[in-house]
Every structure is written in structure tokens, then in C-alpha cells.
Scaffold this active site. Structure first.
Site, mmCIF file in Angstrom:
data_model
loop_
_atom_site.group_PDB
_atom_site.id
_atom_site.type_symbol
_atom_site.label_atom_id
_atom_site.label_comp_id
_atom_site.label_asym_id
_atom_site.label_seq_id
_atom_site.Cartn_x
_atom_site.Cartn_y
_atom_site.Cartn_z
ATOM 1 N N GLN A 1 81.178 31.833 10.245
ATOM 2 C CA GLN A 1 81.237 33.263 9.939
ATOM 3 C C GLN A 1 81.724 34.029 11.183
ATOM 4 O O GLN A 1 82.445 33.445 11.969
ATOM 5 C CB GLN A 1 79.879 33.796 9.459
ATOM 6 C CG GLN A 1 79.520 33.371 8.055
ATOM 7 C CD GLN A 1 79.079 31.931 7.961
ATOM 8 O OE1 GLN A 1 78.210 31.484 8.675
ATOM 9 N NE2 GLN A 1 79.673 31.176 7.080
ATOM 10 N N GLY B 1 84.275 27.771 5.723
ATOM 11 C CA GLY B 1 85.355 26.871 5.341
ATOM 12 C C GLY B 1 86.311 26.802 6.510
ATOM 13 O O GLY B 1 87.067 27.725 6.730
ATOM 14 N N HIS B 2 86.200 25.738 7.268
ATOM 15 C CA HIS B 2 87.024 25.634 8.471
ATOM 16 C C HIS B 2 88.152 24.636 8.234
ATOM 17 O O HIS B 2 87.927 23.439 8.110
ATOM 18 C CB HIS B 2 86.169 25.227 9.678
ATOM 19 C CG HIS B 2 85.127 26.260 10.005
ATOM 20 N ND1 HIS B 2 84.189 26.099 10.977
ATOM 21 C CD2 HIS B 2 84.904 27.483 9.475
ATOM 22 C CE1 HIS B 2 83.420 27.193 11.040
ATOM 23 N NE2 HIS B 2 83.836 28.031 10.108
ATOM 24 N N ASP C 1 87.155 33.423 9.064
ATOM 25 C CA ASP C 1 88.473 32.831 8.793
ATOM 26 C C ASP C 1 89.493 33.096 9.891
ATOM 27 O O ASP C 1 90.682 33.236 9.625
ATOM 28 C CB ASP C 1 89.013 33.334 7.436
ATOM 29 C CG ASP C 1 88.011 33.123 6.335
ATOM 30 O OD1 ASP C 1 87.406 32.042 6.309
ATOM 31 O OD2 ASP C 1 87.805 34.037 5.516
ATOM 32 N N LYS D 1 88.457 29.187 13.573
ATOM 33 C CA LYS D 1 87.515 28.625 14.545
ATOM 34 C C LYS D 1 87.561 27.100 14.563
ATOM 35 O O LYS D 1 87.400 26.478 15.605
ATOM 36 C CB LYS D 1 86.092 29.087 14.210
ATOM 37 C CG LYS D 1 85.916 30.586 14.289
ATOM 38 C CD LYS D 1 84.542 31.015 13.836
ATOM 39 C CE LYS D 1 84.332 30.936 12.334
ATOM 40 N NZ LYS D 1 84.994 31.990 11.549
ATOM 41 N N GLY D 2 87.810 26.511 13.396
ATOM 42 C CA GLY D 2 87.841 25.052 13.290
ATOM 43 C C GLY D 2 88.912 24.462 14.188
ATOM 44 O O GLY D 2 88.720 23.429 14.832
HETATM 45 P P1 IMO Z 1 83.998 31.079 8.025
HETATM 46 O O1 IMO Z 1 83.050 30.271 8.869
HETATM 47 C C1 IMO Z 1 84.781 34.569 5.591
HETATM 48 C C2 IMO Z 1 81.379 36.444 3.560
HETATM 49 C C3 IMO Z 1 81.405 36.370 2.062
HETATM 50 C C4 IMO Z 1 80.651 37.631 1.705
HETATM 51 C C5 IMO Z 1 79.578 37.699 2.777
HETATM 52 C C6 IMO Z 1 78.233 37.153 2.351
HETATM 53 O O2 IMO Z 1 84.921 30.284 7.197
HETATM 54 O O3 IMO Z 1 84.692 32.086 8.860
HETATM 55 P P2 IMO Z 1 77.310 34.709 1.910
HETATM 56 O O4 IMO Z 1 77.749 33.661 0.920
HETATM 57 O O5 IMO Z 1 77.398 34.260 3.326
HETATM 58 O O6 IMO Z 1 75.974 35.299 1.569
HETATM 59 O O7 IMO Z 1 78.373 35.919 1.712
HETATM 60 O O8 IMO Z 1 80.080 36.950 3.876
HETATM 61 N N1 IMO Z 1 81.517 35.162 4.259
HETATM 62 C C7 IMO Z 1 82.634 34.725 4.849
HETATM 63 N N2 IMO Z 1 83.863 35.267 4.899
HETATM 64 N N3 IMO Z 1 84.555 33.423 6.229
HETATM 65 C C8 IMO Z 1 83.322 32.877 6.227
HETATM 66 O O9 IMO Z 1 83.008 31.800 6.974
HETATM 67 C C9 IMO Z 1 82.299 33.512 5.481
HETATM 68 N N4 IMO Z 1 81.008 33.243 5.230
HETATM 69 C C10 IMO Z 1 80.537 34.258 4.504
HETATM 70 O O10 IMO Z 1 82.711 36.390 1.568
HETATM 71 O O11 IMO Z 1 81.464 38.760 1.837
HETATM 72 MG MG MG Z 2 86.111 30.885 5.639
#
Ligand code: IMO
Ligand code: MG
Length: 423
Positions: free
Chosen positions: A221, A41-42, A14, A17-18
Site C-alpha cells: 500500500q 499486488g506487486h 501501485d 514497489k515490487g
Molecule cells: P499495493 O501494495 C492500490 C486501496 C483499495 C481501496 C482502499 C482500501 O499494490 O500498492 P482494502 O482492501 O485495503 O481495505 O481497500 O485501499 N488499496 C490499494 N490501492 N494499491 C494497493 O496495494 C492497495 N491496497 C489497498 O483500492 O481504495
Molecule cells: Mg496494487
């Protein structure tokens, strides 16, 4: 031959990056997603509208960028089809620009059910997004995964029937029993809708590189959620770091150009796990409110804290970051004063070395430097020079600490609120 620019997150996701990809896509011809799935979620905002992208690279919003979902992605077809429809409604020529790797693994309803079951039985909850990401990657590595190309094979029906049976046995203790016929009918329909977009994206990317096309890779992520380099087990099930971007797309190391490490002027984390600079107080609450730090996917309130330069340096070293994209400078500037962590105190000793060792992180106490805030409205600043002195001081400190140039600076939520600096 062109070089591929990479965008990746330095902390717990978060970071925005988007927006970086969206910006780079204005000059890029191809945008690639290489790992993760709809746990991402971008958010990008333009024309006063907010879009949350979960699978399609945000670069597609430029209206002239080929968007590739790479082989390293785990793909939920239902989510992707919703995204395609939303993009079409907003005038994006998806049929022309979207490409899906035939090698990407498909997420099925049993993956999400397994995700829920496994999390329920875990002693130390991870707080997954419950989208079936971990179980889908498990199947991939265990070699019982179903890839996009498998959806079109004559054997699909039997392979899926077998998988549903196996998973139903595992889920029986939860009282869950999935209906094979329903899933088969549903996924046959999805397969038909997605067929025109499916191709060999690996050779397509190689072709684009040869043709000297400008390519950007949008990481999902982030570094500290990496299965190898993050705070295991409180991580996601893929490698969002540079190596995962290469294996998830087929790009080779020589073809990588600039690596943009995306950070916020503060930090945040969703889900469980260590977080040295977390603020469990009214300051943390204030960051959350000012920065609108609520999950795009799960709507969960994000844990918030100050920027952690010790962890940032680790992310830079791991990924070969050479440019920083600093977001939410406007948000941090709303505080009278704010802090950044430049060292950890562990057993009474100050260190700038980072480790994901659980014991180390549990003991680490952040050592802070304080900065002056009150930046005023910086959303109209178009150059670094126009920023107030206090803001420049903060940026300069980050640069001196990391040795990285802060190239992109987010000064507001809208797509236009971005300062671009040349070295
Ligand atoms: P973006 O791309 C923030 C976190 C989840 C959880 C852990 C494992 O938007 O930055 P999962 O469903 O992947 O098995 O969950 O990783 N998590 C993220 N936190 N932004 C994300 O993606 C995330 N993708 C997974 O909250 O702690
Ligand atoms: Mg996210």
C-alpha cells in the site's frame, strides 16, 4: 551491524514497489513484508514473464533471498499457497527461503464476507479490494483474531467454531451463513501445508541484523492509504508508513538505513477518495493506457493524473525518505508535454503545505509546471547521463523540490530497465 533498507509507496499504491525490492534483493539477503495482505499486488517482470505478488516479498525472485512475511501482515493462506506453487513452478526454492511469522493474523472467509457487507452498507463507499483486510485487522485490534500459531493449537477448533458462530450472527441479515466444518477442514489443510515455513520471524530478523545480513523491507500500500496519515476513511486498515513497517516486523528505529520512496512520474489511485491531481479527461485516459494502469488485484481501471509534489513532500517528511525511486519515466516521456503539481491553490491562496483534511483537499486546486516530453526510447539507457535533457530536467526539478536524490529510475517494464545512480 547491517542497516535495513526500506521501500515504501508515497501516494495511493501501485508505484512499483515490487520492482524496487526486486532490484535491491539482488544484493540483499533478506526481504521482509510488514503490513497489509493480499490487497497488495506487486508486479515484477522478468524473462518476458509477468508475476503479480500479493503476499510474498518480491525479493524472493532473486533466487537467493530469504523472504519473510512479518507479524504485521494479515495472511490469506489460500492466496499464499497459490503463490508458493507458482514460485515453485518457476524454479524458486521456496522451501529454503520462505519464512512466515507465527504472529501474523489469518484471514478467514468470514472476513471477506464482512468486508463485502460493510462496504454495501457504507454511505461513502471506500472501494475496498473485498479481501477481508479491514475486518481481519478489526479482529486483531479487538483481540479476537486468530494468528498463524493458533492454527496449531489444540484450542483452534473451538476458537474457530466460536468465531464462525459470532460472524454468522453478524452476517445473518445478508443471508450469509458460513459452514464451520468446511472452514475448519480447509484451514487445517492449509495449516499443514504452511507449517514448515512458520517461525519466530522477529528473533530471526534480529539474528540477521546481528549477522550483518543485508535486509530490505518491502512496504505494501502507500502513505496516502495509511489509516492515520492517509485520506481517512478512504484508506486501508494498516500503517503502510515507516512506523507500521517497524511494528510489523520487529525492526527497531536505529536499524533503519536508507528509506526508498517509490513514485511514478505521474500518479494513480484505485478506489474512492480525494485526489487533487486527478485528470478526468482524455489525458488521464491516455496515462492509463500508456502506463497499463489497471489493478493487479481487482483489474479495476485506476484513476490517473499528474505527479503531485505537494503530497510527495508530505510522504517524504512522514517516512524519512532519503532516496526516490522514480518509475514510469518512459511512460511520461511519451507525451509531447506533461505537468507536475508544485502547489495547491486553496481559497485563492497558493500553498505547498499538504493536509489530509477533507475540506482542504476538496478545495485544493493543483498549480502546475509544464515539462517537455518526447523522450524517445529510453529503455536502453543505462546511466542518467544517457537520458535526454528533457528527462533530466524533470528529475532535477523533483530533486530540487524535495531535497531527495532520485537514485533509481524505471525506464521500462522489464526488470533490466532500471537506471541506478550513485551520489
Ligand atoms: P499495493 O501494495 C492500490 C486501496 C483499495 C481501496 C482502499 C482500501 O499494490 O500498492 P482494502 O482492501 O485495503 O481495505 O481497500 O485501499 N488499496 C490499494 N490501492 N494499491 C494497493 O496495494 C492497495 N491496497 C489497498 O483500492 O481504495
Ligand atoms: Mg496494487
Amino acid at each position: 551491524m547491517s542497516k535495513v533498507n526500506v521501500v515504501l509507496g508515497c501516494f495511493y499504491g501501485d508505484e512499483g514497489k515490487g520492482r524496487t525490492t526486486d532490484y535491491l534483493a539482488q544484493t540483499c539477503e533478506v526481504a521482509v513484508r510488514a503490513s497489509g495482505g493480499n490487497n497488495a499486488g506487486h508486479t515484477i517482470e522478468f524473462n518476458g514473464k509477468k508475476f503479480a505478488m500479493r503476499l510474498t516479498p518480491s525479493g524472493i525472485f532473486s533466487g537467493k533471498t530469504v523472504a519473510i512475511i512479518g507479524n504485521g501482515v494479515v495472511l490469506n493462506p489460500k492466496v499464499l499457497i497459490n503463490e508458493i506453487n507458482m514460485l515453485k513452478e518457476n524454479g524458486i526454492d521456496v522451501d529454503k527461503y520462505l519464512k512466515i511469522s507465527e504472529k501474523a493474523h489469518v484471514i478467514f472467509p468470514y472476513h471477506s464476507e464482512m468486508d463485502v457487507m460493510l462496504e454495501n452498507h457504507r454511505i461513502h463507499k471506500i472501494g475496498t479490494t473485498k479481501n477481508g483486510i479491514g475486518p481481519a485487522y478489526c479482529d486483531k485490534y479487538e483481540r479476537s483474531g486468530i494468528r498463524v500459531e493458533d492454527l496449531y493449537k489444540a484450542s483452534f477448533k473451538e476458537v474457530l467454531r466460536n468465531q464462525v458462530e459470532v460472524k454468522n450472527q453478524l452476517l445473518a441479515s445478508e443471508g450469509v451463513s458460513l459452514n464451520f466444518e468446511e472452514i475448519y477442514a480447509e484451514y487445517t489443510e492449509y495449516a499443514n501445508i504452511l507449517k514448515p515455513y512458520v517461525c519466530d520471524t522477529i528473533s530471526l530478523i534480529h539474528k540477521y541484523i546481528k549477522e550483518d545480513k543485508m535486509i530490505v523491507c518491502e512496504g505494501a500500500q502507500a502513505t496516502l492509504l495509511d489509516i492515520d496519515f492517509g485520506s481517512y476513511p478512504f484508506v486501508t486498515s494498516s500503517n503502510p508508513t515507516i512506523g507500521g513497517i517497524l511494528t510489523g516486523s520487529g525492526i527497531n528505529a536505529h536499524d533503519v538505513g536508507d528509506v526508498y520512496g517509490v513514485i511514478k512520474a505521474y500518479s494513480s489511485r484505485v478506489g474512492e477518495g480525494p485526489y487533487v491531481t486527478e485528470l478526468n479527461d482524455e489525458i488521464g485516459d491516455r496515462i492509463r493506457e500508456l502506463g497499463h494502469e489497471y489493478g493487479t488485484v481487482t483489474k479495476r481501471p485506476r484513476r490517473c493524473g499528474w505527479l503531485d509534489l505537494v503530497a510527495l513532500q508530505y510522504a517524504i517528511n512522514l517516512n524519512g525518505v532519503n532516496y526516490i525511486n522514480l518509475n514510469h519515466l518512459d511512460t511520461i516521456g511519451k507525451f509531447d508535454t506533461f505537468k507536475a503539481c508544485y502547489a495547491y491553490e486553496v481559497d485563492g491562496v497558493e500553498t505547498t503545505d499538504f493536509s489530509t483534511n477533507e475540506e482542504f483537499l476538496a478545495k485544493a486546486k493543483p498549480v502546475y509546471k509544464e515539462f517537455k516530453g518526447n523522450f524517445g526510447d529510453i529503455s536502453k539507457c543505462k546511466t542518467y547521463e544517457e537520458l535526454p535533457e528533457q528527462a533530466k530536467e524533470y528529475i532535477k526539478y523533483i530533486e530540487d523540490y524535495t531535497g531527495c536524490f532520485v537514485k533509481l529510475i524505471g525506464t521500462g517494464a522489464d526488470r533490466e530497465c532500471m537506471i541506478v545512480r550513485e551520489k
